[in-house]
Design a protein around this motif. Structure first.
Motif, short mmCIF file in Angstrom:
data_model
loop_
_atom_site.label_atom_id
_atom_site.label_comp_id
_atom_site.label_asym_id
_atom_site.label_seq_id
_atom_site.Cartn_x
_atom_site.Cartn_y
_atom_site.Cartn_z
N MET A 1 0.85 -1.17 0.00
CA MET A 1 0.00 0.00 0.00
C MET A 1 0.90 1.23 0.00
SD MET A 1 -2.71 1.24 2.92
CE MET A 1 -3.81 -0.10 2.65
N THR A 2 0.55 2.16 -0.83
CA THR A 2 1.29 3.41 -0.90
C THR A 2 0.38 4.54 -0.47
OG1 THR A 2 2.59 2.57 -2.74
CG2 THR A 2 2.54 4.96 -2.43
N LEU A 3 0.90 5.41 0.38
CA LEU A 3 0.13 6.57 0.85
C LEU A 3 0.85 7.84 0.47
CD1 LEU A 3 -0.54 5.35 4.48
CD2 LEU A 3 -2.13 5.26 2.57
N ARG A 4 0.08 8.84 0.11
CA ARG A 4 0.63 10.17 -0.11
C ARG A 4 0.15 11.04 1.04
NH1 ARG A 4 2.47 11.11 -5.55
NH2 ARG A 4 2.01 9.26 -6.80
N ILE A 5 1.09 11.53 1.81
CA ILE A 5 0.78 12.31 3.00
C ILE A 5 1.54 13.63 2.91
CG2 ILE A 5 0.91 12.36 5.52
CD1 ILE A 5 0.88 9.29 5.44
N PRO A 6 0.88 14.74 3.17
CA PRO A 6 1.56 16.03 3.13
C PRO A 6 2.76 16.06 4.08
CG PRO A 6 -0.81 16.36 3.27
CD PRO A 6 -0.55 14.90 3.49
N LYS A 7 3.81 16.78 3.68
CA LYS A 7 5.04 16.84 4.46
C LYS A 7 4.80 17.28 5.90
CE LYS A 7 9.78 18.27 4.57
NZ LYS A 7 9.95 17.58 5.80
N GLN A 8 3.93 18.24 6.10
CA GLN A 8 3.65 18.72 7.45
C GLN A 8 3.13 17.59 8.33
OE1 GLN A 8 0.89 21.96 7.73
NE2 GLN A 8 0.83 21.90 9.95
N GLN A 9 2.25 16.75 7.79
CA GLN A 9 1.73 15.63 8.57
C GLN A 9 2.81 14.58 8.83
OE1 GLN A 9 -1.72 14.47 6.32
NE2 GLN A 9 -2.99 16.02 7.29
N ILE A 10 3.67 14.35 7.85
CA ILE A 10 4.78 13.42 8.06
C ILE A 10 5.68 13.94 9.17
CG2 ILE A 10 6.87 12.46 7.02
CD1 ILE A 10 5.32 12.35 4.36
N ASP A 11 5.96 15.24 9.14
CA ASP A 11 6.80 15.83 10.18
C ASP A 11 6.17 15.66 11.56
OD1 ASP A 11 8.60 16.58 8.23
OD2 ASP A 11 7.92 18.68 8.15
N GLU A 12 4.85 15.82 11.64
CA GLU A 12 4.16 15.65 12.92
C GLU A 12 4.24 14.20 13.40
OE1 GLU A 12 0.23 17.38 12.83
OE2 GLU A 12 1.00 19.17 11.83
N VAL A 13 4.09 13.25 12.48
CA VAL A 13 4.21 11.84 12.84
C VAL A 13 5.63 11.55 13.30
CG1 VAL A 13 4.15 9.48 11.92
CG2 VAL A 13 2.31 11.06 11.38
N GLU A 14 6.62 12.07 12.58
CA GLU A 14 8.02 11.88 12.96
C GLU A 14 8.28 12.41 14.37
OE1 GLU A 14 10.65 10.36 11.76
OE2 GLU A 14 9.69 9.71 9.92
N GLN A 15 7.67 13.53 14.70
CA GLN A 15 7.84 14.10 16.04
C GLN A 15 7.26 13.16 17.10
OE1 GLN A 15 6.29 18.06 16.47
NE2 GLN A 15 7.11 18.29 18.54
N MET A 16 6.11 12.54 16.80
CA MET A 16 5.53 11.59 17.75
C MET A 16 6.43 10.37 17.92
SD MET A 16 1.41 11.70 17.12
CE MET A 16 1.36 11.85 15.36
#
Length: 56
Positions: A1-16
């Motif tokens: 499965m491939t997901l396209r997620i905005p960079k801001q949301q990826i950054d927030e997930v990375e922070q978590m």
């Protein structure tokens, strides 16, 4: 499965992940999907009808 997620949301997930809330990005995304599905199940029960969501 491939997901396209905005960079801001990826950054927030990375922070978590960095703060230890999740062990990795995949688990954070799995948790979000579980929460969404549980929420939809609750809405289905309240309305007495099934939505067209696929559990994969």
């Amino acid at each position: 499965m491939t997901l396209r997620i905005p960079k801001q949301q990826i950054d927030e997930v990375e922070q978590m992940v960095e703060t230890g809330e999740f062990p990795n990005r995949s688990e954070a995304i799995r948790s979000a999907v579980r929460d969404m599905l549980n929420e939809q199940d609750g809405e289905r029960d309240e309305r007495g009808r099934n939505r067209n969501w696929a559990k994969v």
